[in-house]
Every structure is written in structure tokens, then in C-alpha cells.
Motif scaffolding. Structure first.
Motif, PDB file in Angstrom:
ATOM      1  N   GLY A   8       3.992 -63.554  -3.098  1.00  0.00           N
ATOM      2  CA  GLY A   8       3.633 -64.714  -2.289  1.00  0.00           C
ATOM      3  C   GLY A   8       4.386 -65.974  -2.635  1.00  0.00           C
ATOM      4  O   GLY A   8       4.160 -67.020  -2.021  1.00  0.00           O
ATOM      5  N   TYR A   9       5.259 -65.893  -3.633  1.00  0.00           N
ATOM      6  CA  TYR A   9       6.049 -67.050  -4.050  1.00  0.00           C
ATOM      7  C   TYR A   9       7.533 -66.703  -3.987  1.00  0.00           C
ATOM      8  O   TYR A   9       7.921 -65.529  -4.044  1.00  0.00           O
ATOM      9  N   GLU A  10       8.352 -67.723  -3.878  1.00  0.00           N
ATOM     10  CA  GLU A  10       9.787 -67.520  -3.814  1.00  0.00           C
ATOM     11  C   GLU A  10      10.496 -68.622  -4.581  1.00  0.00           C
ATOM     12  O   GLU A  10       9.911 -69.643  -4.933  1.00  0.00           O
ATOM     13  N   GLY A  11      11.774 -68.398  -4.814  1.00  0.00           N
ATOM     14  CA  GLY A  11      12.572 -69.383  -5.528  1.00  0.00           C
ATOM     15  C   GLY A  11      13.169 -68.786  -6.784  1.00  0.00           C
ATOM     16  O   GLY A  11      13.304 -67.578  -6.927  1.00  0.00           O
ATOM     17  N   ASN A  12      13.520 -69.651  -7.699  1.00  0.00           N
ATOM     18  CA  ASN A  12      14.120 -69.250  -8.963  1.00  0.00           C
ATOM     19  C   ASN A  12      13.042 -69.277 -10.046  1.00  0.00           C
ATOM     20  O   ASN A  12      12.557 -70.354 -10.405  1.00  0.00           O
ATOM     21  N   PRO A  13      12.645 -68.126 -10.579  1.00  0.00           N
ATOM     22  CA  PRO A  13      11.553 -68.098 -11.558  1.00  0.00           C
ATOM     23  C   PRO A  13      11.885 -68.824 -12.855  1.00  0.00           C
ATOM     24  O   PRO A  13      10.978 -69.139 -13.629  1.00  0.00           O
ATOM     25  N   TYR A  14      13.159 -69.104 -13.114  1.00  0.00           N
ATOM     26  CA  TYR A  14      13.560 -69.823 -14.317  1.00  0.00           C
ATOM     27  C   TYR A  14      13.506 -71.340 -14.110  1.00  0.00           C
ATOM     28  O   TYR A  14      13.650 -72.111 -15.059  1.00  0.00           O
ATOM     29  N   VAL A  15      13.300 -71.761 -12.847  1.00  0.00           N
ATOM     30  CA  VAL A  15      13.140 -73.167 -12.508  1.00  0.00           C
ATOM     31  C   VAL A  15      11.714 -73.444 -12.025  1.00  0.00           C
ATOM     32  O   VAL A  15      11.136 -74.489 -12.312  1.00  0.00           O
ATOM     33  N   GLY A  16      11.125 -72.486 -11.315  1.00  0.00           N
ATOM     34  CA  GLY A  16       9.781 -72.620 -10.764  1.00  0.00           C
ATOM     35  C   GLY A  16       9.712 -72.040  -9.371  1.00  0.00           C
ATOM     36  O   GLY A  16      10.587 -72.313  -8.532  1.00  0.00           O
ATOM     37  N   CYS A  17       8.708 -71.220  -9.098  1.00  0.00           N
ATOM     38  CA  CYS A  17       8.539 -70.575  -7.791  1.00  0.00           C
ATOM     39  C   CYS A  17       7.513 -71.355  -6.975  1.00  0.00           C
ATOM     40  O   CYS A  17       6.598 -71.965  -7.519  1.00  0.00           O
ATOM     41  N   ARG A  18       7.660 -71.309  -5.651  1.00  0.00           N
ATOM     42  CA  ARG A  18       6.700 -71.988  -4.797  1.00  0.00           C
ATOM     43  C   ARG A  18       6.260 -71.057  -3.675  1.00  0.00           C
ATOM     44  O   ARG A  18       6.933 -70.081  -3.357  1.00  0.00           O
ATOM     45  N   GLY A  19       5.105 -71.381  -3.064  1.00  0.00           N
ATOM     46  CA  GLY A  19       4.568 -70.525  -2.011  1.00  0.00           C
ATOM     47  C   GLY A  19       5.500 -70.431  -0.826  1.00  0.00           C
ATOM     48  O   GLY A  19       6.206 -71.377  -0.487  1.00  0.00           O
ATOM     49  N   ASN A  20       5.464 -69.294  -0.163  1.00  0.00           N
ATOM     50  CA  ASN A  20       6.359 -69.088   0.986  1.00  0.00           C
ATOM     51  C   ASN A  20       5.578 -68.939   2.282  1.00  0.00           C
ATOM     52  O   ASN A  20       6.019 -68.267   3.218  1.00  0.00           O
ATOM     53  N   ASP A  21       4.342 -69.557   2.388  1.00  0.00           N
ATOM     54  CA  ASP A  21       3.565 -69.499   3.619  1.00  0.00           C
ATOM     55  C   ASP A  21       4.276 -70.264   4.724  1.00  0.00           C
ATOM     56  O   ASP A  21       5.011 -71.209   4.495  1.00  0.00           O
ATOM     57  N   ASP A  22       3.980 -69.857   5.987  1.00  0.00           N
ATOM     58  CA  ASP A  22       4.579 -70.534   7.137  1.00  0.00           C
ATOM     59  C   ASP A  22       3.896 -71.864   7.448  1.00  0.00           C
ATOM     60  O   ASP A  22       4.423 -72.682   8.192  1.00  0.00           O
ATOM     61  N   SER A  23       2.679 -72.075   6.928  1.00  0.00           N
ATOM     62  CA  SER A  23       1.989 -73.332   7.175  1.00  0.00           C
ATOM     63  C   SER A  23       1.220 -73.731   5.933  1.00  0.00           C
ATOM     64  O   SER A  23       1.024 -72.932   5.032  1.00  0.00           O
ATOM     65  N   PHE A  24       0.835 -74.956   5.853  1.00  0.00           N
ATOM     66  CA  PHE A  24       0.021 -75.404   4.735  1.00  0.00           C
ATOM     67  C   PHE A  24      -1.184 -76.167   5.284  1.00  0.00           C
ATOM     68  O   PHE A  24      -1.203 -76.590   6.447  1.00  0.00           O
ATOM     69  N   PHE A  25      -2.192 -76.294   4.465  1.00  0.00           N
ATOM     70  CA  PHE A  25      -3.393 -77.007   4.892  1.00  0.00           C
ATOM     71  C   PHE A  25      -3.400 -78.403   4.315  1.00  0.00           C
ATOM     72  O   PHE A  25      -3.222 -78.593   3.119  1.00  0.00           O
ATOM     73  N   GLU A  26      -3.596 -79.377   5.215  1.00  0.00           N
ATOM     74  CA  GLU A  26      -3.647 -80.775   4.785  1.00  0.00           C
ATOM     75  C   GLU A  26      -5.106 -81.131   4.485  1.00  0.00           C
ATOM     76  O   GLU A  26      -5.997 -80.924   5.311  1.00  0.00           O
ATOM     77  N   LEU A  27      -5.343 -81.649   3.326  1.00  0.00           N
ATOM     78  CA  LEU A  27      -6.677 -82.014   2.881  1.00  0.00           C
ATOM     79  C   LEU A  27      -6.815 -83.527   2.985  1.00  0.00           C
ATOM     80  O   LEU A  27      -6.033 -84.268   2.396  1.00  0.00           O
TER      81      LEU A  27
END
Length: 340
Positions: free
Chosen positions: A314-333
Motif C-alpha cells: 500500500g506504500y510506494e517510493g524509496n524505502p531508504y528515504v521513506g515510503c508514502r501511501g499510493n491511494d488515488d484519493s485522500f480524506f480531508e479532516l
């Protein structure tokens, strides 16, 4: 139906409850910048080639000295070279723990009378912790030649020699053309074991008399041998000989790499050991994955050779720098107070 907060509240407690409500709404994600692949304030590319951390160019930009990359600006395009070598890197894979590099082709050439005029071996010496991947094949292309490779694998404090050879022949009974397959006649191939830290490739004639007064020798005076990434080379008689002589003198080879902080003679790092280190390299939303290689050390045995970092599902990116979520949308609180 939109949610409406009444302008006049008869009960103070009800108003406080409404004002304090937390509303979630789905907001389409704007086109996001790709996850960072290098450390902040570090050069992230050599020419057009991205240099992902733990690799880096210059002090403070790589995880360990073996991941220091030299960007040679004197070539066109600029060349990213492996640590303290002139081996050119053409692709990095953080997920698979692989590099693609370019390696020279070995040659063996004769004149029309079968006299040797040029013999050029090829070799690849890799610094720790790089090894040659089993996703390569060993090729020989030519007439009446024997190609040999030799290499060394390190198993803890021990070393294991490994070698292989393959033979090509060209016979008059084949007619005027060689088969368009790599199966002994004009071209042969074999597998390459995983874990070789170095390899040398040599060529020789398959019997000196085969080169004398031979029409195939006149047609194809040079033979070639090389390590090459699987499925990267397809034998086609005239085209293959012409390319190897002119445009394909450097071919792609796949290397494996791991993170391993051991010194010579010690056992390799594992995730259990790495987690105890202050410089544990797997960052946010990632995990440590142990790596093993199979060695034929008296009997087949899987030996730890280090580890890699990998983004969590569920995450993407460079694991040696930090991974982030790859969802198509996010929820605004947010708290809705502007309607009061």
C-alpha cells in the motif's frame, strides 16, 4: 444532501456538539510530485539517469562507501560509474536489489590463413557487496571456437571457484547459412550461477586445423564471447556478427547488491542484527527483507548475504528515504465552523 448547520441553536449543548463535529470528505488527489529518490540537497541524477539512495554522488549523499557513485562528465551522455571502477551503470533497481551495467565483449580473430591476429579477453571485477546475477547468460558467437568463463564466489571466510565453457562449430554440411537459433552452430549459450564476485571470459580456436583453409573462417574471421542479461540477445547470423564487430561491443549485465556491514571473514548482516544498529536504513513505512544465495559448498546450501529494504504493502517510493501511501484519493479532516 449537503449537511447544514442551523444558524440559531436553541440548546447550547447542541450547538457545541454540531460545531465540534468532524466531517470527512473525499477529495481527489492533485497530480503529486513523484516520491523523492535521493537525499535532500544531493545531486539526484547523472545526466538523465536517476541515482536513488542508498546510492549517491558525493560526501553525505550515499549510505556506505560502496554506494558512492562517480558521475563522469567527460562522456556523452555522462556516465554513472560503480564505486572506484570504470564500470558504467545504466539502471538502478531499488525494489529488486539490482543494477544494470555495461560489460565488454571478448574477441578472437584470425586472418584468411588461420593465423591469430587479435585475442582480447574480457573481465569484470566487482567490489563488495556486488555480485553477478543468475539473470544473465553466457554466450559464444563464432565458428569453431571454445569460450570459457571463470569466477569466484565468497562463502563466509571461504572462496569457491566456478567455471564454465561453451563451444561453437561451423560445418560445411550446414550449407551457406547458420541456423537462426543459438544451439551450437555459430552460437551457443549456457547459464551463469548467482553470486560471482568476479568473472573473466576468454576465447580460443577449437583446434588449429579448423582455422586453416576454412570458408567459414574467411566469412567470419572473429568469434565473440560475453555475459549478457537474459533475453537481451537474439542470434541472427549476419546481423549478430556485424553488430558485435561494430556497435555492440558493450552489452548489459545484471548485478545484485545488498546492504551488508560485515568485514571480511564474518557472517553477513541479517535484519535482526540490522534493527539493533543506530544507522538502520529502512525508513518510514518500510520493512527489512533478508537476502540469501545458494552455494554448492560440498552440498547446496542457502547462505545469508545481507538484506534489502522494501516499502510496506500500500506504500510506494524509496524505502531508504521513506515510503508514502499510493491511494488515488485522500480524506480531508476539518471542523466546519464557517456556517454558524
Amino acid at each position: 444532501m449537503p449537511f447544514v448547520i442551523p444558524r440559531m441553536c436553541m440548546i447550547r449543548q447542541l450547538c457545541s456538539l454540531v460545531v465540534g463535529m468532524i466531517v470527512l470528505r473525499s477529495v481527489p488527489t492533485a497530480t503529486a510530485a513523484p516520491p523523492p529518490h535521493a537525499l535532500p540537497r544531493c545531486t539526484g541524477n547523472c545526466g538523465a539517469l536517476p541515482i536513488p539512495y542508498p546510492f549517491g554522488i558525493g560526501d553525505g549523499c550515499y549510505l556506505r562507501p560502496e554506494f558512492n557513485i562517480t558521475c563522469d562528465q567527460s562522456t556523452t551522455p555522462p556516465s554513472a560509474n560503480l564505486t572506484n571502477t570504470t564500470t558504467s551503470i545504466t539502471h538502478f533497481s531499488i525494489v529488486e536489489g539490482e543494477l544494470q551495467v555495461l560489460q565488454a565483449v571478448a574477441q578472437d580473430c584470425y586472418d584468411d590463413k588461420g593465423v591469430l591476429i587479435n585475442n582480447k579477453p574480457s573481465s569484470l571485477e566487482l567490489p563488495f557487496p556486488y555480485t553477478i546475477s543468475e539473470r544473465n547468460e553466457f554466450y559464444a558467437v563464432g565458428c569453431n571456437s571454445i569460450a570459457t568463463y571463470q569466477g569466484t564466489r565468497i562463502l563466509g571466510p571461504d572462496e569457491e571457484e566456478n567455471s564454465g565453457n561453451t563451444v561453437t562449430v561451423c560445418e560445411n554440411r550446414l550449407g551457406k547459412e547458420l541456423p537462426a537459433v543459438c544451439n551450437l552452430f555459430g552460437c551457443a549459450r549456457s547459464s551463469v550461477p548467482a553470486g560471482l564476485h568476479n568473472i573473466s571470459v576468454t576465447l580460443a580456436a577449437l583446434g588449429s586445423q579448423r582455422r586453416v583453409n576454412d570458408s567459414w573462417n574467411v566469412k567470419y574471421p572473429c568469434s565473440y564471447a560475453f555475459i549478457n542479461e537474459q533475453d537481451n540477445f537474439t542470434f541472427a547470423e549476419a546481423r549478430s556478427f556485424q553488430q558485435l564487430q561494430t556497435t555492440r561491443q558493450l552489452l548489459p549485465v545484471i548485478l545484485n547488491w545488498v546492504i551488508d556491514t560485515r568485514v571480511t571473514g564474518e557472517k553477513s548482516d541479517t535484519c535482526d542484527k540490522a534493527l539493533l544498529r543506530e544507522d538502520y536504513p529502512c525508513k518510514e513505512n518500510s520493512r527489512c527483507i533478508n537476502q540469501q544465495r545458494q552455494f554448492l559448498h560440498y552440498r547446496p546450501v542457502n547462505v545469508p548475504v545481507g538484506y534489502l529494504c522494501q516499502c510496506l504493502p500500500g506504500y510506494e517510493g524509496n524505502p531508504y528515504v521513506g515510503c508514502r501511501g499510493n491511494d488515488d484519493s485522500f480524506f480531508e479532516l476539518y471542523t466546519n465552523t464557517d456556517l454558524l
